[in-house]
Design a protein around this motif. Structure first.
Motif, PDB file in Angstrom:
ATOM      1  N   HIS A 415      52.940  -7.677  34.969  1.00 11.26           N
ATOM      2  CA  HIS A 415      52.061  -7.754  33.803  1.00 11.26           C
ATOM      3  C   HIS A 415      50.922  -6.758  33.984  1.00 11.26           C
ATOM      4  O   HIS A 415      50.191  -6.837  34.968  1.00 11.26           O
ATOM      5  N   VAL A 416      50.796  -5.835  33.048  1.00  9.35           N
ATOM      6  CA  VAL A 416      49.740  -4.836  33.147  1.00  9.35           C
ATOM      7  C   VAL A 416      48.704  -5.108  32.052  1.00  9.35           C
ATOM      8  O   VAL A 416      48.993  -4.971  30.866  1.00  9.35           O
ATOM      9  N   PHE A 417      47.510  -5.538  32.455  1.00  8.19           N
ATOM     10  CA  PHE A 417      46.454  -5.864  31.498  1.00  8.19           C
ATOM     11  C   PHE A 417      45.431  -4.737  31.439  1.00  8.19           C
ATOM     12  O   PHE A 417      44.951  -4.287  32.469  1.00  8.19           O
ATOM     13  N   ASP A 418      45.081  -4.302  30.223  1.00  5.29           N
ATOM     14  CA  ASP A 418      43.995  -3.336  30.077  1.00  5.29           C
ATOM     15  C   ASP A 418      42.809  -4.048  29.431  1.00  5.29           C
ATOM     16  O   ASP A 418      42.872  -4.408  28.264  1.00  5.29           O
ATOM     17  N   GLU A 419      41.764  -4.269  30.175  1.00  4.70           N
ATOM     18  CA  GLU A 419      40.550  -4.941  29.696  1.00  4.70           C
ATOM     19  C   GLU A 419      40.877  -6.237  28.931  1.00  4.70           C
ATOM     20  O   GLU A 419      40.510  -6.388  27.756  1.00  4.70           O
ATOM     21  N   PRO A 420      41.531  -7.189  29.586  1.00  2.00           N
ATOM     22  CA  PRO A 420      42.015  -8.362  28.847  1.00  2.00           C
ATOM     23  C   PRO A 420      40.921  -9.273  28.300  1.00  2.00           C
ATOM     24  O   PRO A 420      41.166 -10.009  27.360  1.00  2.00           O
ATOM     25  N   THR A 421      39.724  -9.245  28.860  1.00  2.00           N
ATOM     26  CA  THR A 421      38.729 -10.222  28.415  1.00  2.00           C
ATOM     27  C   THR A 421      37.604  -9.616  27.597  1.00  2.00           C
ATOM     28  O   THR A 421      36.587 -10.266  27.362  1.00  2.00           O
ATOM     29  N   VAL A 422      37.807  -8.364  27.128  1.00  2.00           N
ATOM     30  CA  VAL A 422      36.779  -7.761  26.285  1.00  2.00           C
ATOM     31  C   VAL A 422      36.580  -8.612  25.033  1.00  2.00           C
ATOM     32  O   VAL A 422      37.512  -8.907  24.306  1.00  2.00           O
ATOM     33  N   GLY A 423      35.355  -9.038  24.797  1.00  2.00           N
ATOM     34  CA  GLY A 423      35.042  -9.755  23.558  1.00  2.00           C
ATOM     35  C   GLY A 423      35.456 -11.215  23.545  1.00  2.00           C
ATOM     36  O   GLY A 423      35.376 -11.844  22.503  1.00  2.00           O
ATOM     37  N   ILE A 424      35.915 -11.766  24.667  1.00  2.00           N
ATOM     38  CA  ILE A 424      36.243 -13.184  24.599  1.00  2.00           C
ATOM     39  C   ILE A 424      35.242 -14.011  25.402  1.00  2.00           C
ATOM     40  O   ILE A 424      34.639 -13.544  26.351  1.00  2.00           O
ATOM     41  N   ASP A 425      35.065 -15.249  24.960  1.00  2.00           N
ATOM     42  CA  ASP A 425      33.975 -16.065  25.493  1.00  2.00           C
ATOM     43  C   ASP A 425      34.309 -16.649  26.862  1.00  2.00           C
ATOM     44  O   ASP A 425      35.450 -16.569  27.321  1.00  2.00           O
ATOM     45  N   VAL A 426      33.319 -17.256  27.506  1.00  2.00           N
ATOM     46  CA  VAL A 426      33.508 -17.756  28.878  1.00  2.00           C
ATOM     47  C   VAL A 426      34.663 -18.737  29.007  1.00  2.00           C
ATOM     48  O   VAL A 426      35.440 -18.662  29.957  1.00  2.00           O
ATOM     49  N   GLY A 427      34.756 -19.649  28.058  1.00  2.00           N
ATOM     50  CA  GLY A 427      35.824 -20.649  28.137  1.00  2.00           C
ATOM     51  C   GLY A 427      37.183 -19.984  28.097  1.00  2.00           C
ATOM     52  O   GLY A 427      38.066 -20.259  28.924  1.00  2.00           O
ATOM     53  N   ALA A 428      37.337 -19.051  27.141  1.00  2.00           N
ATOM     54  CA  ALA A 428      38.616 -18.362  26.987  1.00  2.00           C
ATOM     55  C   ALA A 428      38.892 -17.450  28.184  1.00  2.00           C
ATOM     56  O   ALA A 428      40.043 -17.258  28.579  1.00  2.00           O
ATOM     57  N   LYS A 429      37.836 -16.890  28.761  1.00  2.00           N
ATOM     58  CA  LYS A 429      38.022 -16.063  29.956  1.00  2.00           C
ATOM     59  C   LYS A 429      38.691 -16.886  31.045  1.00  2.00           C
ATOM     60  O   LYS A 429      39.643 -16.441  31.676  1.00  2.00           O
ATOM     61  N   ALA A 430      38.165 -18.076  31.252  1.00  2.00           N
ATOM     62  CA  ALA A 430      38.747 -18.953  32.270  1.00  2.00           C
ATOM     63  C   ALA A 430      40.222 -19.197  31.967  1.00  2.00           C
ATOM     64  O   ALA A 430      41.056 -19.201  32.875  1.00  2.00           O
ATOM     65  N   ASP A 431      40.561 -19.367  30.674  1.00  2.00           N
ATOM     66  CA  ASP A 431      41.966 -19.572  30.294  1.00  2.00           C
ATOM     67  C   ASP A 431      42.813 -18.353  30.658  1.00  2.00           C
ATOM     68  O   ASP A 431      43.933 -18.486  31.149  1.00  2.00           O
ATOM     69  N   VAL A 432      42.269 -17.166  30.400  1.00  4.22           N
ATOM     70  CA  VAL A 432      43.021 -15.941  30.695  1.00  4.22           C
ATOM     71  C   VAL A 432      43.205 -15.776  32.206  1.00  4.22           C
ATOM     72  O   VAL A 432      44.300 -15.455  32.678  1.00  4.22           O
ATOM     73  N   TYR A 433      42.138 -16.019  32.975  1.00  4.12           N
ATOM     74  CA  TYR A 433      42.267 -15.886  34.433  1.00  4.12           C
ATOM     75  C   TYR A 433      43.265 -16.902  34.976  1.00  4.12           C
ATOM     76  O   TYR A 433      44.034 -16.605  35.888  1.00  4.12           O
TER      77      TYR A 433
END
Ligand SMILES: Nc1ncnc2c1ncn2[C@@H]1O[C@H](COP(=O)(O)OP(=O)(O)OP(=O)(O)O)[C@@H](O)[C@H]1O
Ligand SMILES: [Mg+2]
Length: 493
Positions: A415-433
Motif C-alpha cells: 500500500h503506497v500512501f501519499d499524504e493520507p491524513t492531509v485535511g482529516i481530523d484527529v479522530g479520523a487520523k487515528a482510524d487511518v493509522y
C-alpha cells in the motif's frame, strides 16, 4: 476593536443542518482559529462569510454594522477575503494570470502584461516567495498553487482574511512562511479566521479558538489552552492513543526498487518488506511524491527496476500495478480522486468492481456495493455515514476518507500512501493509522509518503529522507527523530 461579529448563523442543506446557531467575533489584529472534526461545519461557516453559499439565517456585522453577504463581491467590498479549502487554479494560465484572475490590469483595452507581472512579483515578494510569474500554474506543486490562492486574496483591500486549511498541503518550512505572513498581516490590524486540523500551529498562532461539533457551537477558548481540552471539545470525549503501531519482525521483500530514475527522481534504491511501515519524507518539492508516482506508473520512468513478486514492473500502467498487488492512494482528491456529482460509493468502488466482487453478469450488485462501502464508511467514521449522497456534498476531510476506503476495497500486498491524513481530523487520523497498522500486521507492506514529521516518526519502522529527487538517508530505530530527519532535508551543494 471588534471587527467581525457573527450571530446565530445557521445553514441547512435540505434536511441536513450543517451549521446551527453559531456565534463568534473576531478582533482586529487577532487570529481566531476554528477547529472541529471533519464535517463539523467549518467550511460551511466560511462559505457563508465569504458569500459563496449564503447562510439560511443569522446576522453578520463588520465594525458594528450589519452587512449582507450574498456574493464574493459583497464580501470583498467589506474587506473580507478568503482562501478556500479547494484550490481554484486554471492550469493553462501562468502564475501571474492566476494571481490576477478576474482582475487583470488593462491598458488601452489590452492586458498590460508588464503591469500584471509586476503586481504578481510584488505580492509574491510580500510573502517572501520566489516563483516565476510566467510559469504555467498546472506545472506547480499543490503547495505552490496554494501560495497563488493566498496571493490572490492579498491583492485588494483586506480587513478580514479567512484561511480554510491553508497549510494542509504545506511542509514545515512553507508552514513557517505562512505563519509569518499571518503574523505580518495581524500587525497591520488585519483580523484572521484560521481553520486548521494541525494542533501545533493553531496553538502557536491563535489568540482565540472556537470549536464546532456537528454544526453546533461548543466553546471559545482564549489562548493558551491545552491540546487535550481542544480535542476533548472536538470529539466530545477524552482523546485516545493516536499512533498504535507495534513493530513486527519484517518478512520477505515485497517491493524492491533499484536505481529508479526519471526527470524528478534520481537513482532511487529502496525496499519495503512484509509487515513493515516505511516512511518517505522530505520537504515539499523534494521529489518524495514523485517516487510514489513513478512506481505506480503515473509519471514516465527512464530507467531502473521496480520489482513486485519477482516481476520487473518498471513502466507498467497503474491498472497493471494494481493487478500485481500494489495500491496507490493519491494526495490530491480533486485531481485524481472523486466523481463529485455521483454517489460517493461509486468513487469508493471505482476500478474495483470486478476485484471487489461487485459484478454479477455484467451488472453492478448495488446492494452489496452499498453494504460494503457503508461498512468501510463506518470503519473510517465517515460522515454522513451513508455513501449515497453525491461526493461533492461531503466535507473535505470526508472526501479524503473516501479515497482511503477505495484502497481498502482492493486486497493489495503493498500500500503506497501519499499524504493520507492531509485535511482529516484527529479522530479520523487515528482510524487511518489503525488501518495502516492492520495492513502491516496482516503481512502487507506500507510505504507512507508524508510531510508530517510527527506522523512519519509516530508510525514508521524505517524512514527514507528525500532531497532533490535523491534518497539521502535511511533511518532505523532510535535514529528516527526530528533532528536526524531534518539534517538530511538539504543537500550539501
Ligand atoms: N452542498 C452540500 N449539500 C449537502 N450537504 C452538505 C453540502 N456541503 C456541506 N454539507 C454537509 O455539511 C456538513 C458540514 O460540512 P463542512 O464542509 O462545513 O465541514 P468541515 O468542518 O469544513 O469539515 P472538513 O474538516 O472535513 O473540511 C457536512 O456534514 C457536509 O456533508
Ligand atoms: Mg472544510
Amino acid at each position: 476593536m471588534t471587527l467581525l461579529e457573527v450571530r446565530n448563523l445557521s445553514k441547512q442543506f435540505g434536511s441536513i443542518t450543517a451549521l446551527a446557531d453559531v456565534s463568534l467575533s473576531v478582533e482586529a489584529g487577532q487570529v481566531h482559529a476554528v477547529m472541529g472534526e471533519n464535517g463539523a461545519g467549518k467550511s460551511t461557516l466560511i462559505k457563508a462569510l465569504s458569500g459563496i453559499q449564503p447562510a439560511s439565517s443569522g446576522s453578520v456585522s463588520m465594525r458594528g454594522e450589519v452587512i449582507a453577504i450574498e456574493s464574493l463581491a459583497d464580501a470583498a467590498a467589506h474587506g473580507i477575503r478568503t482562501v478556500f479549502q479547494e484550490l481554484h487554479i486554471v492550469p493553462q494560465l501562468s502564475v501571474a494570470e492566476n494571481i490576477l484572475l478576474g482582475a487583470l490590469p488593462r491598458r488601452r483595452g489590452l492586458i498590460d502584461r508588464s503591469e500584471r507581472d509586476r503586481v504578481a512579483v510584488e505580492v509574491l515578494a510580500q510573502l517572501g516567495v520566489d516563483l516565476d510569474p510566467g510559469r504555467p500554474a498546472g506545472k506547480l506543486s499543490r503547495s505552490e498553487q496554494q501560495i497563488i490562492e493566498i496571493c490572490r486574496a492579498l491583492l485588494g483591500r483586506v480587513d478580514l482574511l479567512i484561511l480554510d486549511e491553508p497549510t494542509a498541503s504545506l511542509g514545515e518550512p512553507e508552514t513557517r512562511q505562512l505563519l509569518d505572513i499571518v503574523r505580518r498581516l495581524t500587525e497591520r490590524g488585519v483580523g484572521v479566521i484560521y481553520v486548521s486540523h494541525r494542533m501545533n500551529e493553531v496553538l502557536e498562532i491563535a489568540d482565540k479558538i472556537t470549536v464546532l461539533r456537528d454544526g453546533n457551537y461548543i466553546a471559545t477558548h482564549d489562548a493558551p489552552v491545552s491540546a487535550d481540552r481542544l480535542v476533548h471539545d472536538m470529539i466530545g470525549r477524552a482523546p485516545g492513543e493516536l499512533y498504535l503501531h507495534e513493530p513486527v519482525e519484517p518478512g520477505e521483500v515485497l517491493l524492491d526498487v533499484k536505481h529508479l530514475s526519471n526527470s524528478s527522481v534520481h537513482d532511487a534504491t529502496f525496499n519495503v518488506r512484509a509487515g513493515e511501515i516505511v516512511g518517505v519524507t522530505g520537504l515539499i518539492g523534494s521529489g518524495k511524491s514523485e517516487i510514489a508516482r513513478a512506481i505506480y506508473g503515473l509519471d514516465p520512468v527512464e530507467s531502473g527496476e521496480v520489482r513486485i513478486g519477482g516481476a520487473n514492473c518498471l513502466g507498467w500502467s497503474p491498472a497493471r500495478m494494481l493487478k500485481q498487488g500494489l495500491m496507490y492512494y493519491p494526495s490530491d482528491r480533486k485531481r485524481e480522486g472523486l466523481a463529485l456529482n455521483r454517489p460517493l460509493r461509486e468513487s469508493i468502488t471505482l476500478g474495483a468492481l470486478k476485484r471487489g466482487g461487485f459484478l454479477a453478469g455484467g451488472l453492478i450488485r448495488a446492494k452489496q456495493e452499498a453494504a460494503e462501502t457503508e461498512q468501510l464508511a463506518e470503519r473510517l467514521s465517515l460522515r454522513p455515514s451513508t455513501t449515497a449522497a453525491p461526493a461533492g456534498n461531503y466535507s473535505g476531510g470526508n472526501q479524503q476518507k473516501a479515497l482511503i476506503a477505495r484502497g481498502m476495497i482492493h486486497r493489495a500486498d503493498v500500500h503506497v500512501f501519499d499524504e493520507p491524513t492531509v485535511g482529516i481530523d484527529v479522530g479520523a487520523k487515528a482510524d487511518v493509522y489503525a488501518q495502516i497498522d492492520a495492513y502491516a500486521r496482516a503481512g502487507a507492506g506500507v510505504l507512507l509518503v508524508s510531510s508530517d514529521l510527527t506522523e512519519v516518526i509516530g508510525v514508521s519502522d524505517r524512514v527514507y529522507v528525500v532531497a532533490e529527487g535523491r534518497i539521502q538517508a535511511e533511518l532505523i530505530g532510535d535514529d528516527i527523530n526530528e533532528a536526524a530527519i531534518a539534517s538530511h532535508f538539504f543537500t550539501e551543494s
